[in-house]
Scaffold this active site. Structure first.
Site, mmCIF file in Angstrom:
data_model
loop_
_atom_site.group_PDB
_atom_site.id
_atom_site.type_symbol
_atom_site.label_atom_id
_atom_site.label_comp_id
_atom_site.label_asym_id
_atom_site.label_seq_id
_atom_site.Cartn_x
_atom_site.Cartn_y
_atom_site.Cartn_z
ATOM 1 N N GLU A 101 0.822 -1.201 0.000
ATOM 2 C CA GLU A 101 0.000 0.000 0.000
ATOM 3 C C GLU A 101 0.858 1.252 0.000
ATOM 4 O OE1 GLU A 101 -4.081 -1.653 2.108
ATOM 5 O OE2 GLU A 101 -2.663 -0.548 3.367
ATOM 6 N N CYS A 114 3.670 8.656 0.294
ATOM 7 C CA CYS A 114 4.196 7.741 1.306
ATOM 8 C C CYS A 114 4.301 6.373 0.650
ATOM 9 C CB CYS A 114 3.269 7.705 2.516
ATOM 10 S SG CYS A 114 3.765 6.503 3.773
ATOM 11 N N CYS A 121 6.529 -6.751 7.004
ATOM 12 C CA CYS A 121 7.609 -6.203 7.815
ATOM 13 C C CYS A 121 8.023 -7.241 8.847
ATOM 14 C CB CYS A 121 7.140 -4.922 8.519
ATOM 15 S SG CYS A 121 8.461 -4.015 9.381
ATOM 16 N N CYS A 125 6.678 -3.953 15.483
ATOM 17 C CA CYS A 125 6.338 -2.829 16.359
ATOM 18 C C CYS A 125 4.878 -2.972 16.791
ATOM 19 C CB CYS A 125 6.547 -1.499 15.640
ATOM 20 S SG CYS A 125 8.275 -1.165 15.208
ATOM 21 N N CYS A 128 1.866 -0.734 15.201
ATOM 22 C CA CYS A 128 1.820 -0.583 13.740
ATOM 23 C C CYS A 128 1.160 -1.799 13.098
ATOM 24 C CB CYS A 128 3.239 -0.410 13.210
ATOM 25 S SG CYS A 128 3.337 -0.293 11.401
ATOM 26 N N CYS A 346 -0.777 7.085 9.439
ATOM 27 C CA CYS A 346 0.494 6.535 9.897
ATOM 28 C C CYS A 346 0.262 5.327 10.802
ATOM 29 C CB CYS A 346 1.257 7.622 10.656
ATOM 30 S SG CYS A 346 2.881 7.121 11.222
#
Length: 357
Positions: A101, A114, A121, A125, A128, A346
């Site tokens: 995305e 962005c 990933c 975290c 996130c 974010c």
């Protein structure tokens, strides 16, 4: 399509993995003039051609030869969502059907892309959404570059303005795909590429100390942002497991090296979570960390995700936090969420929808 044809397509190399010298050598070996390489290269990186048929100043015979031996694995927009605030989130389909995305963030005179650097990933975290996905693979430089091209097309169509800024803050950790990220920046900023200014590009990292040093030593002109979110190791370990191997002390050392080599400021990104990192003691720890090198601080609104129960601090505590830092001379900006209603803000990027085949 025959099985042989299918195999031939699979065996074709993406031509954008070739350097200009590689392309020149291949053309000469195949009976073509060396100067054709520059023409083809500009079609690939300056004009963002998605097929050899678009290369209209190249002979039909050469276009057919290129098509016989190579492919252009162009990234396509699979789905597009428009937020109430004008933010556009895209699901980009890669040549192997994986999805990443990217987001167009419009703000007054700025139009920011962005972009993602990995499928998924590996850093986990806790705040996130991407961190709850598996890391499937790195994106190559052309796949990152294509996101910028597609988002720029959206900006021109929706706002009649080109992109002004690029942030590597989408899915994945850019510093764990360092070579491809830097190659994409080189192509985005090159005179025979998109020609964007490096000062308009920011690479955001969760904190890979040795790669921060490498970015400085390699003379990368893009800006650096560090996702900090806590300025003591105990708290940072809780929400960012990468801190266990890249402690704040290691990051301090890397940041000092970065500033010594480049002379540039760093941006610290800090989400202010309710009853976790929002006290004046937390602000004092952030202040001490911020004295290491010249910096600015972006305080970021938290955007809720399904897998975590963090919430934003309240306005009074946020204002006290801001005042504590600003009163002591720090440059502090508050970044409000954009695109939250379409999970484009974010920390919210994750592929949820089933996409059309």
């Amino acid at each position: 399509m025959s099985l042989i044809a299918d195999i031939n397509i699979l065996n074709k190399k993406d031509i954008r993995k070739l350097t200009l010298d590689d392309l020149k050598a291949w053309l000469v070996e195949n009976g073509e003039k060396a100067f054709r390489a520059k023409q083809v290269y500009e079609w690939l990186w300056k004009h963002s051609a998605q097929s050899f048929a678009e290369m209209n100043n190249v002979s039909l015979a050469l276009r057919e030869k290129l098509d016989q031996h190579f492919t252009i694995n162009a990234v396509q927009v699979a789905t597009e969502q428009l937020s109430n605030d004008g933010t556009i989130k895209s699901a980009f389909k890669l040549h192997d059907a994986h999805i990443v995305e990217g987001v167009l963030i419009p703000h007054d005179e700025r139009k920011t892309a962005c972009v993602s650097s990995q499928v998924g990933c590996s850093l986990t975290c806790k705040f996130c959404a991407t961190g709850y996905m598996d890391r499937v693979r790195n994106l190559d430089a052309a796949e990152i570059y294509d996101q910028v091209v597609r988002i720029n097309e959206q900006s021109l169509k929706q706002y009649n303005q080109p992109l002004t800024n690029i942030v590597y803050m989408g899915m994945g950790e850019p510093m764990l795909n360092y070579a491809n990220v830097m190659k994409s920046i080189e192509r985005i900023t090159a005179h025979d590429g998109l020609g964007m200014a490096a000062r308009r590009i920011t690479v955001s990292t969760a904190g890979i100390a040795k790669m921060i040093k490498k970015m400085a030593d390699d003379g990368v002109k893009a800006n650096l942002a560090l996702s900090l979110h806590a300025a003591n190791d105990e708290k940072r370990n809780q929400i960012m497991p990468i801190n266990e191997t890249n402690s704040l002390e290691a990051l301090k050392d890397a940041l000092k090296h970065y500033h010594q080599v480049t002379g540039r400021k760093v941006t610290y990104e800090y989400i202010v979570f309710d009853n976790f990192n929002d006290t004046l003691q937390d602000a004092e720890e952030l202040l001490r960390f911020s004295k290491i090198i010249p910096c600015k601080i972006n305080l970021i609104e938290y955007n809720p995700i399904e897998n975590a129960d963090f919430v934003n601090t309240d306005d009074d505590r946020l204002q006290a936090f801001i005042y504590y830092l600003a009163d002591r001379g720090l440059q502090v900006n508050v970044r409000r969420s954009r695109g939250k209603d379409i999970d484009a803000a974010c920390g919210q990027l994750a592929v949820k929808e089933k996409l059309p085949a």
